[in-house]
Design a protein around this motif. Structure first.
Motif, PDB file in Angstrom:
ATOM      1  N   PRO A  27       4.449   2.359   5.964  1.00 61.79           N
ATOM      2  CA  PRO A  27       4.050   0.940   6.022  1.00 61.79           C
ATOM      3  C   PRO A  27       2.889   0.617   5.083  1.00 61.79           C
ATOM      4  O   PRO A  27       2.877  -0.459   4.458  1.00 61.79           O
ATOM      5  N   ILE A  28       1.959   1.535   4.959  1.00 66.64           N
ATOM      6  CA  ILE A  28       0.816   1.263   4.077  1.00 66.64           C
ATOM      7  C   ILE A  28       1.283   1.225   2.624  1.00 66.64           C
ATOM      8  O   ILE A  28       0.912   0.349   1.844  1.00 66.64           O
ATOM      9  N   GLY A  29       2.148   2.179   2.270  1.00 62.80           N
ATOM     10  CA  GLY A  29       2.690   2.203   0.913  1.00 62.80           C
ATOM     11  C   GLY A  29       3.467   0.931   0.602  1.00 62.80           C
ATOM     12  O   GLY A  29       3.406   0.403  -0.513  1.00 62.80           O
ATOM     13  N   LEU A  30       4.170   0.425   1.586  1.00 59.18           N
ATOM     14  CA  LEU A  30       4.943  -0.804   1.398  1.00 59.18           C
ATOM     15  C   LEU A  30       4.000  -1.988   1.148  1.00 59.18           C
ATOM     16  O   LEU A  30       4.245  -2.821   0.264  1.00 59.18           O
ATOM     17  N   ILE A  31       2.936  -2.061   1.900  1.00 59.50           N
ATOM     18  CA  ILE A  31       1.995  -3.171   1.722  1.00 59.50           C
ATOM     19  C   ILE A  31       1.331  -3.080   0.344  1.00 59.50           C
ATOM     20  O   ILE A  31       1.217  -4.082  -0.375  1.00 59.50           O
ATOM     21  N   ILE A  32       0.944  -1.877  -0.032  1.00 59.83           N
ATOM     22  CA  ILE A  32       0.326  -1.693  -1.348  1.00 59.83           C
ATOM     23  C   ILE A  32       1.283  -2.154  -2.451  1.00 59.83           C
ATOM     24  O   ILE A  32       0.914  -2.900  -3.359  1.00 59.83           O
ATOM     25  N   THR A  33       2.538  -1.731  -2.320  1.00 64.39           N
ATOM     26  CA  THR A  33       3.535  -2.069  -3.330  1.00 64.39           C
ATOM     27  C   THR A  33       3.751  -3.580  -3.441  1.00 64.39           C
ATOM     28  O   THR A  33       3.796  -4.152  -4.535  1.00 64.39           O
ATOM     29  N   GLU A  34       3.846  -4.227  -2.303  1.00 66.18           N
ATOM     30  CA  GLU A  34       4.086  -5.665  -2.305  1.00 66.18           C
ATOM     31  C   GLU A  34       2.861  -6.421  -2.840  1.00 66.18           C
ATOM     32  O   GLU A  34       2.981  -7.382  -3.606  1.00 66.18           O
ATOM     33  N   GLY A  80      -8.416   3.513  -5.311  1.00 72.39           N
ATOM     34  CA  GLY A  80      -8.109   2.102  -5.088  1.00 72.39           C
ATOM     35  C   GLY A  80      -7.224   1.910  -3.855  1.00 72.39           C
ATOM     36  O   GLY A  80      -7.402   0.953  -3.087  1.00 72.39           O
ATOM     37  N   TYR A  81      -6.311   2.838  -3.659  1.00 69.60           N
ATOM     38  CA  TYR A  81      -5.403   2.730  -2.516  1.00 69.60           C
ATOM     39  C   TYR A  81      -6.142   3.004  -1.206  1.00 69.60           C
ATOM     40  O   TYR A  81      -5.876   2.371  -0.183  1.00 69.60           O
TER      41      TYR A  81
END
Ligand code: ARG
Length: 588
Positions: free
Chosen positions: A166-173, A237-238
């Motif tokens: 979920p965190i990766g998805l938010i970062i990507t979006e 940054g992430y």
């Protein structure tokens, strides 16, 4: 303070021995025929084998020896060999007075050495709490309160899900929408902004969008997976973005849990366990517990006595990535190091039962945890709608917990529209009653069972419901206010007199079960036992209230005694609802 059953056992033990029989046969239970007696002992039936005598004869001998005891109103041997007991009014009143004089109503609340960690709530960052999060929050909170009341050192941990896709998805979006944010610039050297680039409302829109988008777009999904891996590998940054997500989410979660009267001592997260993984994995390898299977690192956890297939516990995927259970195992390492608990209790959906079986076995096998620590899985069932299927909104969507709470509060407020109350008072009452409806509706079921969320029933002021328990407390409060208004004062330590009616005896008998109820609820992680107790006591009290003149009783001693009994019932009920995470309004 000893329980009534224990007191009876002591007397019976002496009599059994005096009659020449082993005292182990003097076990007493609450009667399963309350129409005949209050307590019973079936020991003579079992003793018959050892002594080759008719049970009824032995029961008779024991009863004979106790005929003069002031403890009993009646003690009799019944065919084929039961001993039926009804305690005397004086004995019961003495017991109740002793309870009333004790802060914990005679229950052992002395500080215990044991530390217990309770992992409950099951929340994840960036996702709003939905109805599926109700049960772990409500049940876990109650188990925590019961354990703490009994003197255990308890740590309630939210164990937030914050380290996965979920965190990766938010970062990507976010990167797609706002590519110029410094978090995505790998050459950025400065300080990242303190203000998050999103609020909770944004997160709640971004996550589901990204999640469903990724299901249709492979490359997007791959990007999110890569972002997750980069985050986990420590990309600055992430990490800063992740920290924002955690902060924004936790602030919002706290608000909702607060409304539910659920509070965590610790807000640990899955990410907090990550530093423990490398050493843990190394030890699993060194100890020879883990082996490589098709590139992945696994620990076999099946046992010879298994009747169903228990798959191995995967620790690392073939690409070296960690899994949900790697985190759970590392969290055990972490908890042991930080808190040295005697028990860790997990309040999680029962569909994760097999998963936890694997984790527990793996933890034991690899010696992450010793045999002296209990790992307890409290699996809860599903909250269903009236159609018997998992609870959904009318249009089939997932219902947010906040919306459910608002909805039920609204229904309760409507019910109370005709009450003469100020605005603030009405709102406070509606909040408390709605919470009682929801939480008691849940807690009064055995945790492992599914139940049907039936708002009409749960909000009813009659029957086995939260509002009914609150109603009984409010009734006692207004009784006390009425007395105060009439200038009637009864000393704190005025005695409860021996009962002169069955309804009083029933209130006293119900009250006397406080200690054993809490101990059983604690031992079995079973808040429904507290609910049962509260319902039985409320019912007994309301009957007593209807059948007896309290305020207007001409006999002053009787009046004082009735008031004391009511006061004690009120105190015990209030202590009881607090263990469920509820409180009562002044009026309703
Ligand atoms: N966050 C998890 C989920 O959404 C539940 C966590 C339960 N606790 C645990 N230690 N695994 O399923």
């Amino acid at each position: 303070m000893k329980k009534i059953i224990e007191l009876l056992e002591t007397e019976l033990s002496a009599a059994f021995e005096k009659a020449g029989y082993d005292k182990k046969y003097a076990r007493v239970t609450v009667s399963n025929r309350p129409d005949l007696c209050q307590y019973q002992c079936n020991g003579a039936l079992a003793a018959a084998k050892e002594y080759h005598k008719a049970p009824i004869q032995m029961a008779g001998e024991v009863v004979e020896l106790l005929a003069e005891s002031g403890t009993f109103q009646e003690i009799a041997a019944q065919m084929p060999g039961f001993i039926n007991m009804t305690v005397s009014h004086t004995f019961l009143a003495d017991y109740i007075n002793e309870m009333a004089a004790s802060e914990s109503f005679g229950c052992d609340i002395s500080a215990k050495e044991e530390t217990i960690v309770i992992d409950y709530g099951g929340a994840n960052v960036a996702k709003p709490l939905h109805v599926g999060h109700l049960r772990p929050a409500v049940i876990g909170e109650s188990i925590k309160r019961i354990s703490r009341y009994l003197g255990y050192h308890v740590i309630g941990d939210a164990h937030l899900g914050d380290w996965g896709l979920p965190i990766g998805l938010i970062i990507t979006e976010l990167k797609k929408r706002q590519p110029d944010l410094p978090y995505f610039d790998e050459s950025f050297e400065g300080e990242y902004p303190e203000e998050p680039p999103f609020g909770i409302a944004d997160l709640e829109e971004i996550y589901p969008f990204a999640s469903s988008y990724s299901k249709e777009h492979e490359d997007y999904k791959a990007e999110a997976q890569a972002a997750t891996a980069e985050l986990q590998a420590g990309r600055k940054g992430y990490l800063a973005l992740w920290q924002h997500i955690v902060n924004v989410s936790v602030a919002d979660l706290k608000k909702i849990y607060d409304k539910l009267n659920v509070d965590f001592d610790l807000w640990k997260k899955e990410s907090d366990a990550q530093p423990y993984i490398p050493a843990m994995v190394q030890e699993m390898k060194d100890g020879g517990y883990a082996h490589i299977d098709e590139g992945a690192l696994v620990v076999d956890v099946k046992e010879e006595t298994d009747t169903k297939e228990i798959p191995p516990c995967m620790i690392l995927k073939s690409n070296g990535a960690t899994l949900y259970n790697t985190t759970d195992l590392a969290t055990i390492v972490e908890r042991r190091k930080l808190f040295d608990p005697k028990k860790i209790i997990y309040v999680v959906d029962k569909r994760q039962a097999l998963y936890f079986e694997q984790v527990f076995r793996c933890a034991r096998k690899t010696k992450i945890i010793g045999e002296d620590v209990d790992l307890i899985f409290v699996g809860f069932g599903t909250m269903n709608g009236k159609d018997g299927k998992p609870f959904k909104t009318r249009d089939g969507g997932v219902l947010r917990l906040e919306a459910l709470l608002a909805d039920v509060t609204e229904q309760v407020a409507q019910k109370m529209a005709d009450r003469e109350m100020g605005q603030a008072e009405r709102e406070d009452a509606a909040d408390k009653i709605a919470l009682a409806a929801i939480k008691y509706g849940d807690l009064s079921n055995q945790a492992a069972k599914d139940y049907i969320f039936d708002v009409e029933r749960f909000t009813s002021f009659e029957g086995n419901t939260g509002p009914y328990i609150l109603y009984t407390i409010v009734r006692i409060k207004s009784l006390m206010n009425k007395l105060a208004a009439q200038g009637i004062h009864v000393a704190e330590d005025a005695p409860v007199l021996p009962a002169d009616s069955k309804s009083q005896t029933d209130v006293m008998l119900s009250l006397s079960k406080w200690g054993e109820t809490l101990e059983a609820a604690f031992a079995e992680q079973a808040p429904h036992k507290v609910c049962q107790f509260l319902y039985e006591l409320s019912d007994a009290f309301n009957k007593f209230y209807h059948e007896n003149k309290i305020v207007t009783n001409e006999n002053e001693r009787a009046r004082e005694s009735y008031i004391q009994l009511s006061r004690l019932a009120g105190r015990v009920l209030e202590a009881g609802i607090d263990l469920l995470g509820l409180s009562a309004p002044e009026k309703m």
